[in-house]
Motif scaffolding. Structure first.
Motif, PDB file in Angstrom:
ATOM      1  N   ARG A 101       0.800  -1.233   0.000  1.00 37.37           N
ATOM      2  CA  ARG A 101       0.000   0.000   0.000  1.00 37.37           C
ATOM      3  C   ARG A 101       0.825   1.271   0.000  1.00 37.37           C
ATOM      4  O   ARG A 101       0.284   2.361   0.176  1.00 37.37           O
ATOM      5  CB  ARG A 101      -0.982   0.019   1.181  1.00 37.37           C
ATOM      6  CG  ARG A 101      -1.939  -1.148   1.203  1.00 37.37           C
ATOM      7  CD  ARG A 101      -2.909  -1.023   2.347  1.00 37.37           C
ATOM      8  NE  ARG A 101      -3.800  -2.177   2.433  1.00 37.37           N
ATOM      9  CZ  ARG A 101      -4.737  -2.320   3.352  1.00 37.37           C
ATOM     10  NH1 ARG A 101      -4.942  -1.375   4.250  1.00 37.37           N
ATOM     11  NH2 ARG A 101      -5.490  -3.401   3.382  1.00 37.37           N
ATOM     12  N   HIS A 102       2.121   1.156  -0.202  1.00 34.82           N
ATOM     13  CA  HIS A 102       2.965   2.343  -0.273  1.00 34.82           C
ATOM     14  C   HIS A 102       3.546   2.468  -1.675  1.00 34.82           C
ATOM     15  O   HIS A 102       3.889   1.465  -2.307  1.00 34.82           O
ATOM     16  CB  HIS A 102       4.098   2.263   0.748  1.00 34.82           C
ATOM     17  CG  HIS A 102       3.643   2.401   2.173  1.00 34.82           C
ATOM     18  ND1 HIS A 102       3.368   3.628   2.759  1.00 34.82           N
ATOM     19  CD2 HIS A 102       3.407   1.476   3.117  1.00 34.82           C
ATOM     20  CE1 HIS A 102       2.983   3.430   4.017  1.00 34.82           C
ATOM     21  NE2 HIS A 102       2.996   2.143   4.256  1.00 34.82           N
ATOM     22  N   ASP A 103       3.663   3.726  -2.109  1.00 37.29           N
ATOM     23  CA  ASP A 103       4.291   4.038  -3.383  1.00 37.29           C
ATOM     24  C   ASP A 103       5.745   4.424  -3.153  1.00 37.29           C
ATOM     25  O   ASP A 103       6.040   5.255  -2.287  1.00 37.29           O
ATOM     26  CB  ASP A 103       3.593   5.215  -4.066  1.00 37.29           C
ATOM     27  CG  ASP A 103       2.523   4.778  -5.021  1.00 37.29           C
ATOM     28  OD1 ASP A 103       1.447   5.387  -5.022  1.00 37.29           O
ATOM     29  OD2 ASP A 103       2.772   3.821  -5.797  1.00 37.29           O
ATOM     30  N   TYR A 104       6.615   3.841  -3.946  1.00 37.45           N
ATOM     31  CA  TYR A 104       8.034   4.183  -3.893  1.00 37.45           C
ATOM     32  C   TYR A 104       8.485   4.588  -5.291  1.00 37.45           C
ATOM     33  O   TYR A 104       7.998   4.051  -6.289  1.00 37.45           O
ATOM     34  CB  TYR A 104       8.855   2.993  -3.393  1.00 37.45           C
ATOM     35  CG  TYR A 104       8.479   2.558  -1.992  1.00 37.45           C
ATOM     36  CD1 TYR A 104       7.561   1.533  -1.791  1.00 37.45           C
ATOM     37  CD2 TYR A 104       9.038   3.176  -0.881  1.00 37.45           C
ATOM     38  CE1 TYR A 104       7.205   1.137  -0.514  1.00 37.45           C
ATOM     39  CE2 TYR A 104       8.686   2.781   0.408  1.00 37.45           C
ATOM     40  CZ  TYR A 104       7.765   1.770   0.584  1.00 37.45           C
ATOM     41  OH  TYR A 104       7.411   1.386   1.840  1.00 37.45           O
ATOM     42  N   TRP A 105       9.440   5.541  -5.322  1.00 42.43           N
ATOM     43  CA  TRP A 105       9.887   6.095  -6.602  1.00 42.43           C
ATOM     44  C   TRP A 105      11.402   6.069  -6.713  1.00 42.43           C
ATOM     45  O   TRP A 105      12.108   6.264  -5.722  1.00 42.43           O
ATOM     46  CB  TRP A 105       9.413   7.537  -6.734  1.00 42.43           C
ATOM     47  CG  TRP A 105       7.929   7.669  -6.770  1.00 42.43           C
ATOM     48  CD1 TRP A 105       7.086   7.876  -5.723  1.00 42.43           C
ATOM     49  CD2 TRP A 105       7.093   7.589  -7.937  1.00 42.43           C
ATOM     50  NE1 TRP A 105       5.782   7.931  -6.158  1.00 42.43           N
ATOM     51  CE2 TRP A 105       5.756   7.758  -7.512  1.00 42.43           C
ATOM     52  CE3 TRP A 105       7.345   7.385  -9.296  1.00 42.43           C
ATOM     53  CZ2 TRP A 105       4.675   7.739  -8.394  1.00 42.43           C
ATOM     54  CZ3 TRP A 105       6.267   7.360 -10.174  1.00 42.43           C
ATOM     55  CH2 TRP A 105       4.952   7.537  -9.727  1.00 42.43           C
ATOM     56  N   GLY A 106      11.856   5.886  -7.931  1.00 39.67           N
ATOM     57  CA  GLY A 106      13.262   6.054  -8.216  1.00 39.67           C
ATOM     58  C   GLY A 106      13.570   7.518  -8.467  1.00 39.67           C
ATOM     59  O   GLY A 106      12.690   8.383  -8.433  1.00 39.67           O
ATOM     60  N   GLN A 107      14.846   7.773  -8.770  1.00 44.45           N
ATOM     61  CA  GLN A 107      15.275   9.157  -8.954  1.00 44.45           C
ATOM     62  C   GLN A 107      15.029   9.660 -10.377  1.00 44.45           C
ATOM     63  O   GLN A 107      15.111  10.857 -10.641  1.00 44.45           O
ATOM     64  CB  GLN A 107      16.773   9.289  -8.610  1.00 44.45           C
ATOM     65  CG  GLN A 107      17.734   8.854  -9.714  1.00 44.45           C
ATOM     66  CD  GLN A 107      17.802   7.356  -9.923  1.00 44.45           C
ATOM     67  OE1 GLN A 107      17.244   6.566  -9.166  1.00 44.45           O
ATOM     68  NE2 GLN A 107      18.502   6.941 -10.982  1.00 44.45           N
ATOM     69  N   GLY A 108      14.728   8.741 -11.273  1.00 46.96           N
ATOM     70  CA  GLY A 108      14.431   9.109 -12.653  1.00 46.96           C
ATOM     71  C   GLY A 108      15.632   8.991 -13.567  1.00 46.96           C
ATOM     72  O   GLY A 108      16.780   9.130 -13.145  1.00 46.96           O
ATOM     73  N   THR A 109      15.337   8.728 -14.821  1.00 43.43           N
ATOM     74  CA  THR A 109      16.370   8.691 -15.860  1.00 43.43           C
ATOM     75  C   THR A 109      15.855   9.440 -17.076  1.00 43.43           C
ATOM     76  O   THR A 109      14.702   9.271 -17.479  1.00 43.43           O
ATOM     77  CB  THR A 109      16.765   7.236 -16.207  1.00 43.43           C
ATOM     78  OG1 THR A 109      17.859   7.241 -17.119  1.00 43.43           O
ATOM     79  CG2 THR A 109      15.610   6.445 -16.802  1.00 43.43           C
ATOM     80  N   GLN A 110      16.702  10.290 -17.640  1.00 40.65           N
ATOM     81  CA  GLN A 110      16.286  11.164 -18.731  1.00 40.65           C
ATOM     82  C   GLN A 110      16.314  10.409 -20.066  1.00 40.65           C
ATOM     83  O   GLN A 110      17.295   9.738 -20.387  1.00 40.65           O
ATOM     84  CB  GLN A 110      17.216  12.370 -18.813  1.00 40.65           C
ATOM     85  CG  GLN A 110      16.917  13.324 -19.961  1.00 40.65           C
ATOM     86  CD  GLN A 110      15.714  14.194 -19.705  1.00 40.65           C
ATOM     87  OE1 GLN A 110      15.667  14.930 -18.728  1.00 40.65           O
ATOM     88  NE2 GLN A 110      14.731  14.133 -20.592  1.00 40.65           N
ATOM     89  N   VAL A 111      15.238  10.587 -20.808  1.00 43.93           N
ATOM     90  CA  VAL A 111      15.180  10.080 -22.186  1.00 43.93           C
ATOM     91  C   VAL A 111      14.916  11.274 -23.103  1.00 43.93           C
ATOM     92  O   VAL A 111      13.961  12.021 -22.895  1.00 43.93           O
ATOM     93  CB  VAL A 111      14.071   9.026 -22.356  1.00 43.93           C
ATOM     94  CG1 VAL A 111      13.875   8.672 -23.827  1.00 43.93           C
ATOM     95  CG2 VAL A 111      14.397   7.783 -21.537  1.00 43.93           C
ATOM     96  N   ILE A 112      15.787  11.434 -24.092  1.00 41.59           N
ATOM     97  CA  ILE A 112      15.630  12.509 -25.076  1.00 41.59           C
ATOM     98  C   ILE A 112      15.581  11.890 -26.458  1.00 41.59           C
ATOM     99  O   ILE A 112      16.499  11.153 -26.839  1.00 41.59           O
ATOM    100  CB  ILE A 112      16.777  13.529 -24.987  1.00 41.59           C
ATOM    101  CG1 ILE A 112      16.803  14.181 -23.602  1.00 41.59           C
ATOM    102  CG2 ILE A 112      16.619  14.602 -26.067  1.00 41.59           C
ATOM    103  CD1 ILE A 112      18.007  15.089 -23.376  1.00 41.59           C
ATOM    104  N   VAL A 113      14.512  12.186 -27.179  1.00 39.75           N
ATOM    105  CA  VAL A 113      14.350  11.667 -28.534  1.00 39.75           C
ATOM    106  C   VAL A 113      14.442  12.843 -29.498  1.00 39.75           C
ATOM    107  O   VAL A 113      13.609  13.757 -29.458  1.00 39.75           O
ATOM    108  CB  VAL A 113      13.011  10.940 -28.701  1.00 39.75           C
ATOM    109  CG1 VAL A 113      12.915  10.329 -30.098  1.00 39.75           C
ATOM    110  CG2 VAL A 113      12.846   9.868 -27.629  1.00 39.75           C
ATOM    111  N   SER A 114      15.445  12.802 -30.334  1.00 39.95           N
ATOM    112  CA  SER A 114      15.645  13.898 -31.286  1.00 39.95           C
ATOM    113  C   SER A 114      14.923  13.593 -32.601  1.00 39.95           C
ATOM    114  O   SER A 114      14.835  12.443 -33.026  1.00 39.95           O
ATOM    115  CB  SER A 114      17.127  14.105 -31.539  1.00 39.95           C
ATOM    116  OG  SER A 114      17.692  12.958 -32.144  1.00 39.95           O
ATOM    117  N   SER A 115      14.455  14.648 -33.237  1.00 44.18           N
ATOM    118  CA  SER A 115      13.720  14.472 -34.506  1.00 44.18           C
ATOM    119  C   SER A 115      14.643  14.505 -35.709  1.00 44.18           C
ATOM    120  O   SER A 115      15.813  14.819 -35.589  1.00 44.18           O
ATOM    121  CB  SER A 115      12.659  15.558 -34.639  1.00 44.18           C
ATOM    122  OG  SER A 115      13.257  16.825 -34.538  1.00 44.18           O
TER     123      SER A 115
END
Length: 115
Positions: A101-115
């Motif tokens: 019943r608890h939410d845990y999160w990571g620190q995140g990782t950046q994704v960049i998609v170039s056109s």
């Protein structure tokens, strides 16, 4: 102490692929529901994919057919395979664990998609 550590983000051209990984510790991984979320600049965080402890998956229409979530309980790891990436997929991607019943999160990782 629960920790979620993401990796695998980076810069990729439109149409390319990336695989994100998230290693969890401090939880009984096999019973956790795991998910991936993303947040683009100026936008709210949104669900990208979720996988239950039983292996059921769910995706929003925006990524269905392009992204695949999977888990390896032996390695306490959840993956997000992202194919046919588009510039609008650019965001910080966060790993999430719903555990007892608890939410845990990571620190995140950046994704960049170039056109």
């Amino acid at each position: 102490q629960v920790q979620l550590v993401e990796s695998g983000g980076g810069l990729v051209q439109s149409g390319g692929s990336l695989r994100l990984s998230c290693v969890a510790s401090g939880i009984i991984f096999s019973i956790a529901q795991m998910g991936w979320y993303r947040q683009a600049p100026g936008k709210q965080r949104e669900l990208v994919a979720v996988i239950t402890s039983g292996g059921t998956t769910n995706y929003p229409n925006s990524v269905k057919g392009r992204f695949t979530i999977s888990r390896d309980n032996a390695k306490n790891t959840v993956y997000l395979q992202m194919n046919s990436l588009k510039p609008e997929d650019t965001a910080v991607y966060y790993c999430n664990a719903l555990y007892r019943r608890h939410d845990y999160w990571g620190q995140g990782t950046q994704v960049i998609v170039s056109s």
